[in-house]
Write a protein that holds these residues in place. Structure first.
Motif, mmCIF file in Angstrom:
data_model
loop_
_atom_site.group_PDB
_atom_site.id
_atom_site.type_symbol
_atom_site.label_atom_id
_atom_site.label_comp_id
_atom_site.label_asym_id
_atom_site.label_seq_id
_atom_site.Cartn_x
_atom_site.Cartn_y
_atom_site.Cartn_z
ATOM 1 N N VAL A 150 0.855 -1.183 0.000
ATOM 2 C CA VAL A 150 0.000 0.000 0.000
ATOM 3 C C VAL A 150 0.894 1.236 0.000
ATOM 4 O O VAL A 150 1.767 1.384 0.865
ATOM 5 N N ILE A 151 0.665 2.121 -0.961
ATOM 6 C CA ILE A 151 1.500 3.307 -1.121
ATOM 7 C C ILE A 151 0.628 4.561 -1.063
ATOM 8 O O ILE A 151 -0.059 4.892 -2.026
ATOM 9 N N PRO A 152 0.594 5.262 0.067
ATOM 10 C CA PRO A 152 -0.100 6.554 0.110
ATOM 11 C C PRO A 152 0.655 7.565 -0.749
ATOM 12 O O PRO A 152 1.891 7.626 -0.700
ATOM 13 N N ALA A 153 -0.058 8.352 -1.539
ATOM 14 C CA ALA A 153 0.625 9.266 -2.455
ATOM 15 C C ALA A 153 -0.155 10.562 -2.620
ATOM 16 O O ALA A 153 -1.376 10.540 -2.792
ATOM 17 N N LYS A 154 0.556 11.669 -2.579
ATOM 18 C CA LYS A 154 -0.036 12.975 -2.893
ATOM 19 C C LYS A 154 0.946 13.746 -3.760
ATOM 20 O O LYS A 154 2.083 14.007 -3.355
ATOM 21 N N ASP A 155 0.499 14.075 -4.970
ATOM 22 C CA ASP A 155 1.310 14.846 -5.916
ATOM 23 C C ASP A 155 2.681 14.198 -6.134
ATOM 24 O O ASP A 155 3.729 14.836 -6.021
#
Length: 257
Positions: free
Chosen positions: A19-24
């Motif tokens: 699971v990879i949380p990503a923002k921009d």
């Protein structure tokens, strides 16, 4: 409730979901996903697009990840919970282990593989990656003066008797049972320290594992200081909520931010 009181979940042999949380993170997420898909045991990659304003979701999907979107930014803990829920929908009664990695690791994400074996082999319920010293693109040392790390380390030690080397590392692998025992996750940048406290108090086995990964490192400019200021407040809030706030902010040894 201790870890042994939780209902048993039969693991999928050799199966790990990352699971990879990503923002921009459109610039780096493709390389990160490509690297993660090479890890032994990983058969599902879930990217949680946490309110990005760039093309993070689109490029991650083209790279082969399952993408779940938050229409607005909800923070890392919420992204972790959303990603784990997406994995659970695909698992049914047979639960994969969960590997959480940062989105900006790019090609170096292949170095996270040592986190998996201790969990997959039943030697640990959660592994935490300890990273080598990080440097900025200009070669200067990354990080701050260690205030946040010392606070988190001292709080974890006060709550569990264990003082981790890198208490704020977000590179972690854990069983589904352990993850669910920690819900709801602490919000903001307090999520990692809270995970260690909550699982440590419940008797789950936690070990640190050296890994060779590189992420986008912050410096000592005003942006870096602002980031660490938020970290400090979030970690302090998580410790207060767990009656684990150290009287003097912790030791002065070890690497820090």
């Amino acid at each position: 409730m201790s870890g042994t009181d939780l209902p048993p979940v039969e693991p999928v042999q050799g199966s790990v979901a990352c699971v990879i949380p990503a923002k921009d993170e459109a610039e780096r997420i493709v390389a990160t996903v490509d690297a993660v898909r090479k890890l032994a045991g990983v058969d599902l990659v879930v990217v949680v697009d946490d309110g990005s304003s760039d093309g993070t979701a689109e490029v991650a999907e083209r790279a082969g990840a399952v993408v779940v979107r938050h229409p607005r930014n909800r923070g890392k803990a919420a992204a972790m919970e959303t990603g784990a829920a997406a994995v659970a929908e695909r698992d049914g009664a047979r639960a994969r282990h969960l590997l959480f990695l940062d989105a900006d690791l790019a090609d170096s994400a292949t170095g996270a593989e040592p986190l998996i074996a201790p969990v997959a082999e039943g030697r640990a319920d959660m592994t935490i990656g300890t990273l080598p010293a990080q440097v900025r693109p200009d070669g200067s040392k990354a990080g701050g003066r260690g205030f946040v790390v010392r606070l988190a380390r001292a709080g974890i030690e006060q709550a569990t008797g264990w003082a981790p080397e890198q208490p704020l590392s977000g590179q972690r692998c854990l069983t589904r049972v352990a993850f669910e025992a920690a819900l709801p996750l602490a919000q903001g940048f307090g999520v990692e320290a809270a995970l260690s406290i909550d699982l440590g108090r419940k008797g789950f086995r936690i070990i640190e594992v050296p890994i060779d990964v590189r992420h986008r490192a912050t410096g000592t400019d005003w942006r870096g200081q602002l980031h660490r200021g938020r970290q400090f407040l979030h970690v302090r809030r998580a410790l207060v909520a767990r009656n684990a706030l150290p009287a003097r902010g912790g030791s002065t040894t070890g690497p820090g931010r």
